[in-house]
Enzyme design. Sequence first.
Site, PDB file in Angstrom:
ATOM      1  N   LYS A 141      -7.757  14.033   4.655  1.00 12.52           N
ATOM      2  CA  LYS A 141      -6.896  12.860   4.614  1.00 12.52           C
ATOM      3  C   LYS A 141      -5.876  13.035   5.722  1.00 12.52           C
ATOM      4  O   LYS A 141      -5.769  14.121   6.297  1.00 12.52           O
ATOM      5  CB  LYS A 141      -6.199  12.744   3.254  1.00 12.52           C
ATOM      6  CG  LYS A 141      -5.562  14.063   2.775  1.00 12.52           C
ATOM      7  CD  LYS A 141      -5.025  13.965   1.350  1.00 12.52           C
ATOM      8  CE  LYS A 141      -6.071  14.143   0.286  1.00 12.52           C
ATOM      9  NZ  LYS A 141      -6.350  12.962  -0.496  1.00 12.52           N
ATOM     10  N   ARG A 142      -5.109  11.984   6.031  1.00  9.72           N
ATOM     11  CA  ARG A 142      -4.060  12.150   7.028  1.00  9.72           C
ATOM     12  C   ARG A 142      -3.107  13.271   6.621  1.00  9.72           C
ATOM     13  O   ARG A 142      -2.911  13.527   5.437  1.00  9.72           O
ATOM     14  CB  ARG A 142      -3.285  10.832   7.187  1.00  9.72           C
ATOM     15  CG  ARG A 142      -4.020   9.789   7.987  1.00  9.72           C
ATOM     16  CD  ARG A 142      -4.279  10.243   9.424  1.00  9.72           C
ATOM     17  NE  ARG A 142      -3.064  10.209  10.202  1.00  9.72           N
ATOM     18  CZ  ARG A 142      -2.757   9.260  11.084  1.00  9.72           C
ATOM     19  NH1 ARG A 142      -3.600   8.272  11.340  1.00  9.72           N
ATOM     20  NH2 ARG A 142      -1.634   9.299  11.751  1.00  9.72           N
TER      21      ARG A 142
ATOM     22  N   LYS B 118     -14.552   8.475  -3.349  1.00  5.45           N
ATOM     23  CA  LYS B 118     -15.788   8.825  -2.634  1.00  5.45           C
ATOM     24  C   LYS B 118     -16.306  10.175  -3.099  1.00  5.45           C
ATOM     25  O   LYS B 118     -17.515  10.364  -3.279  1.00  5.45           O
ATOM     26  CB  LYS B 118     -15.527   8.850  -1.115  1.00  5.45           C
ATOM     27  CG  LYS B 118     -15.199   7.469  -0.547  1.00  5.45           C
ATOM     28  CD  LYS B 118     -14.606   7.528   0.863  1.00  5.45           C
ATOM     29  CE  LYS B 118     -13.928   6.207   1.205  1.00  5.45           C
ATOM     30  NZ  LYS B 118     -13.061   6.283   2.397  1.00  5.45           N
TER      31      LYS B 118
ATOM     32  N   HIS C 291       0.802  -1.230   0.000  1.00  9.89           N
ATOM     33  CA  HIS C 291       0.000   0.000   0.000  1.00  9.89           C
ATOM     34  C   HIS C 291       0.831   1.276   0.000  1.00  9.89           C
ATOM     35  O   HIS C 291       0.327   2.331   0.386  1.00  9.89           O
ATOM     36  CB  HIS C 291      -0.907   0.054   1.225  1.00  9.89           C
ATOM     37  CG  HIS C 291      -1.973  -0.983   1.249  1.00  9.89           C
ATOM     38  ND1 HIS C 291      -3.247  -0.755   0.770  1.00  9.89           N
ATOM     39  CD2 HIS C 291      -1.962  -2.255   1.691  1.00  9.89           C
ATOM     40  CE1 HIS C 291      -3.971  -1.851   0.932  1.00  9.89           C
ATOM     41  NE2 HIS C 291      -3.212  -2.778   1.493  1.00  9.89           N
TER      42      HIS C 291
ATOM     43  N   THR D  44      -8.435   6.735  -1.669  1.00  8.37           N
ATOM     44  CA  THR D  44      -9.798   6.200  -1.785  1.00  8.37           C
ATOM     45  C   THR D  44     -10.801   7.317  -1.521  1.00  8.37           C
ATOM     46  O   THR D  44     -11.925   7.257  -2.013  1.00  8.37           O
ATOM     47  CB  THR D  44     -10.035   5.042  -0.799  1.00  8.37           C
ATOM     48  OG1 THR D  44      -9.486   5.405   0.476  1.00  8.37           O
ATOM     49  CG2 THR D  44      -9.364   3.776  -1.291  1.00  8.37           C
TER      50      THR D  44
ATOM     51  N   LYS E 289       1.343  14.395   0.766  1.00  8.09           N
ATOM     52  CA  LYS E 289      -0.026  14.705   0.323  1.00  8.09           C
ATOM     53  C   LYS E 289      -0.188  16.203   0.022  1.00  8.09           C
ATOM     54  O   LYS E 289      -1.107  16.605  -0.646  1.00  8.09           O
ATOM     55  CB  LYS E 289      -1.036  14.259   1.380  1.00  8.09           C
ATOM     56  CG  LYS E 289      -1.070  12.740   1.590  1.00  8.09           C
ATOM     57  CD  LYS E 289      -2.053  12.365   2.684  1.00  8.09           C
ATOM     58  CE  LYS E 289      -2.016  10.884   3.064  1.00  8.09           C
ATOM     59  NZ  LYS E 289      -2.751  10.018   2.123  1.00  8.09           N
TER      60      LYS E 289
HETATM   61  C1  26V Z   1       2.415   1.686   7.767  1.00  3.10           C
HETATM   62  C2  26V Z   1       2.704   1.739   9.068  1.00  3.10           C
HETATM   63  C3  26V Z   1       4.076   1.753   9.432  1.00  3.10           C
HETATM   64  C4  26V Z   1       4.251   1.345  10.839  1.00  3.10           C
HETATM   65  C5  26V Z   1       3.370   2.105  11.735  1.00  3.10           C
HETATM   66  C6  26V Z   1       1.939   1.843  11.424  1.00  3.10           C
HETATM   67  C7  26V Z   1       1.680   1.786  10.013  1.00  3.10           C
HETATM   68  C8  26V Z   1       0.395   1.760   9.612  1.00  3.10           C
HETATM   69  C9  26V Z   1       0.110   1.716   8.302  1.00  3.10           C
HETATM   70  C10 26V Z   1       1.116   1.683   7.378  1.00  3.10           C
HETATM   71  C11 26V Z   1       0.782   1.582   5.970  1.00  3.10           C
HETATM   72  C12 26V Z   1       0.844   2.864   5.300  1.00  3.10           C
HETATM   73  C13 26V Z   1       0.332   2.620   3.983  1.00  3.10           C
HETATM   74  C14 26V Z   1      -1.061   3.136   3.793  1.00  3.10           C
HETATM   75  O1  26V Z   1      -1.836   3.408   4.651  1.00  3.10           O
HETATM   76  N1  26V Z   1      -1.315   3.249   2.550  1.00  3.10           N
HETATM   77  C15 26V Z   1      -2.530   3.805   2.024  1.00  3.10           C
HETATM   78  O2  26V Z   1      -3.331   2.714   1.611  1.00  3.10           O
HETATM   79  C16 26V Z   1      -4.525   3.144   1.004  1.00  3.10           C
HETATM   80  C17 26V Z   1      -5.335   1.903   0.691  1.00  3.10           C
HETATM   81  O3  26V Z   1      -4.682   1.140  -0.260  1.00  3.10           O
HETATM   82  C18 26V Z   1      -4.209   3.955  -0.239  1.00  3.10           C
HETATM   83  O4  26V Z   1      -5.408   4.404  -0.794  1.00  3.10           O
HETATM   84  C19 26V Z   1      -3.330   5.137   0.097  1.00  3.10           C
HETATM   85  O5  26V Z   1      -2.923   5.793  -1.079  1.00  3.10           O
HETATM   86  C20 26V Z   1      -2.112   4.667   0.851  1.00  3.10           C
HETATM   87  O6  26V Z   1      -1.359   5.762   1.336  1.00  3.10           O
END
Ligand code: 26V
Length: 811
Positions: free
Chosen positions: A544-545, A658, A353, A654, A550
């Site tokens: 968004k975050r 929406k 992701h 996403t 971003k």
């Molecule tokens: C990474 C980490 C790193 C460790 C700490 C906790 C944590 C939690 C989540 C992540 C993953 C980050 C990747 C993420 O959230 N990607 C998002 O995924 C969405 C669904 O596919 C996508 O629409 C977004 O573009 C993407 O940033």
Amino acid sequence: MTVETFSSDFIARLRHSRGVDLETASQNDLYSALAWTVRKNLIDRWLETKKTQAAQKAKVVAYLSAEYLLGAQLNNMLLASGLEQTARDAMASLGLDFDKLASVEVEPGLGNGGLGRLAACFVDSLATLDIPAIGYGIRYQHGIFRQTFVDGRQAEQPDNWLELGSPWELPHPEASVTVRFGGSVAHATSATGEDVATWTPSWEVEAVPYNYLVPGYGTANVNSLRLWSARATQSFDLQIFNSGDYEAAVRAQTFAENISQVLYPEDSTPQGKELRLQQQYFFVAASLRDMIEQVGTSLDALRTLPERVVFQLNDTHPVIAIPELMRLLVDEYSVAWDEAWDITRSVFNYTCHTLLPEALEVWPVELLGRLLPRHMEIIFRINDDFIAELREQRPHDELLVRRMSIIQEQPLRAVRMAHLATIGSTKVNGVAALHSELLKDKVLVDFSNLWPGKFTNVTNGVTPRRFVKLANPGLSSLIDEAIGTGWVKDLSELRQLEPLAEDAEFRARFRDVKYANKVRFAKVLQERDGIEVSPDAIFDVMVKRLHEYKRQMLKLLHVVSLYDRVLKGDFDPTTLTKRVVLFGAKAAPGYLMAKEIIALINAVGKTINSDPRLDGRLRIAFPANYNVTLAEKLIPAADVSEQISLAGKEASGTGNMKFALNGALTIGTLDGANVEIRELVGEDNFFLFGLTEPEVEQLQSAGYQSAKYYESNPALRGAIDLIASGAFSNGDRSAFERVVSDLLWHDRFLVLADFESYIEAQSTLESAYADQDAWSRAAVLNVARSGFFSSDRSIRDYLDRIWHAPAVPLR
Ligand code: 26V
């Protein structure tokens, strides 16, 4: 079910489960009884679903995700059970305000953002498509923090969503699974000469399953979400109790239960925290055990695993499942290593992701080896076998070996979870067309060269139930009237709306719906945050975050440059198109730059919102604590969707989908799923700007210098200078120094390089907005052509390309 039976069920619930009557009930009593009454109507379907799926030995999709950002449950459960009107009427007949009761619910915020919300959309679609599926995850006691602003700066409060209990969960403590950690491994050789490993763990916890109903829409099917909660095991306690150290025993309990206490609020930079690895192994070990026991643990049964289950790894967070399955098969069930590896590789698939290198998880060998010594050994062996195979196929390329190894040596010996995931999976997918290409050609290029067939794309999607049908009842009725109700289950039917874009009366009604949604949102914002916005302004939305890639800063610079030009008398503010710029964003608590940007947005907002010269024509609204509940009110009210990440950084997005589905027009870069949105809705109905991904690459490798853009663009210089002058900080020039100097001297995400193009696109957008009828035509076309972005379509793609699990409809 009639209103009368609903009412009497409700009263019975109130009395028998809550021990109160209508006169003495609290709001929470009433809400709980309402929820129970609704839930009751889904339970039979749920039991039937489980029975049918088990009887057919159907292949199960097991979705492994550390996050599920579910959003409020009551509304969705009512939709699925078809009881919305009944429940409303029943409450009214008892003199109760349904909406007030519904607002008692605290949404389960068990996710950070896109990745967690995607998991929630996916379980919804799986259930709707009658696919035998189970979502596995963690029942965090505290979900994503509650955000408040103190003097414009983000402060975090713990989210206590379980404080009053949750009526939607079904705990099964008797079905708990023990999960073990630590200790050491001993090796012996068996009679047949095989290595036999014995792991002696040093501590353990119990994983208690909590089931949640996941009802499909327009089907009897109800799937499960199983979230695990940590509890101290009895033996763990007893040991210490018997030693007489009562305090230590209680402390130990707290230690064990810590595991599912809190969701980590970082969503891009992994902190390498031990507790997080504990969480990951905790839920994965419990889930695998749970699944395997359903299939059977005889050798014959284990050999059928690939026909009975497919595990989807939602990012690298659950990737420890790969060595865990190897451990179970080899150590506990005596399957030979090679056969175990064949089974393992055929049951796992991995979704990536991200593209940001810093978001790729690595775990120090020291840490992983201490917490899970047997898994560390297994990872080493997987790596040895892989490298041996690699050396055979690509001899004399030790650099390649070093690049592809699961173990990184520098700057610290660590396990690269994305490599482990790729090696241990059948398929690896990205989440939008562009992202999957970049994954193949950049992030995992060596692997795609070695195994080209392994890589595929599944573009993300969103559930039309929650984000159109429930969130936008006005638009939904209009669509129903025009093309019938089939679109909720088959979103491609929205295409039939296309000709209506040319129908002036339809466009007028469409506009009325949007306006009503803006009025409704303005009211929500007033009540929720005390913020006033006029529905006559453009609602220009960026939610968004908060992350530098971003580029919330780019949006803010647009606002500041408009303001700066007004201050300089460049133009008459009364000619400004009335605009409210709406932000919603949480920053990871340790992400200082993101928090500075939040403070700056609030500071700019405070200044411009109260400057009489602007006459209220340009405002910033930044409600705190953006969450799913607020999104459901905000997205239907948006005119403009800001999707302005630097090309090549946003995997998909996403929110972008929406907004388009709710008739907002996008201003965006060629990034993530924006590319596909623009292709589908048509370039005339999308405001494109910015560098392309190859241009970004080129500019960066040529040595990007942001200051040059500052020097050569007066509007940009004016905006940055205004911030640096202290105009938004009571004259304090140092207040936002960090942000300003980062933009001038680093600007990793090319905000300044894209500024000019962005401002141009914004002025094109303003002119377009002036022609309301043409705008509505474009908006209708956005809705009509966005059916592709249903998560039902994503799930069909997963089924065709990866899972191959047939539907099992209830009879
Ligand atoms: C990474 C980490 C790193 C460790 C700490 C906790 C944590 C939690 C989540 C992540 C993953 C980050 C990747 C993420 O959230 N990607 C998002 O995924 C969405 C669904 O596919 C996508 O629409 C977004 O573009 C993407 O940033």
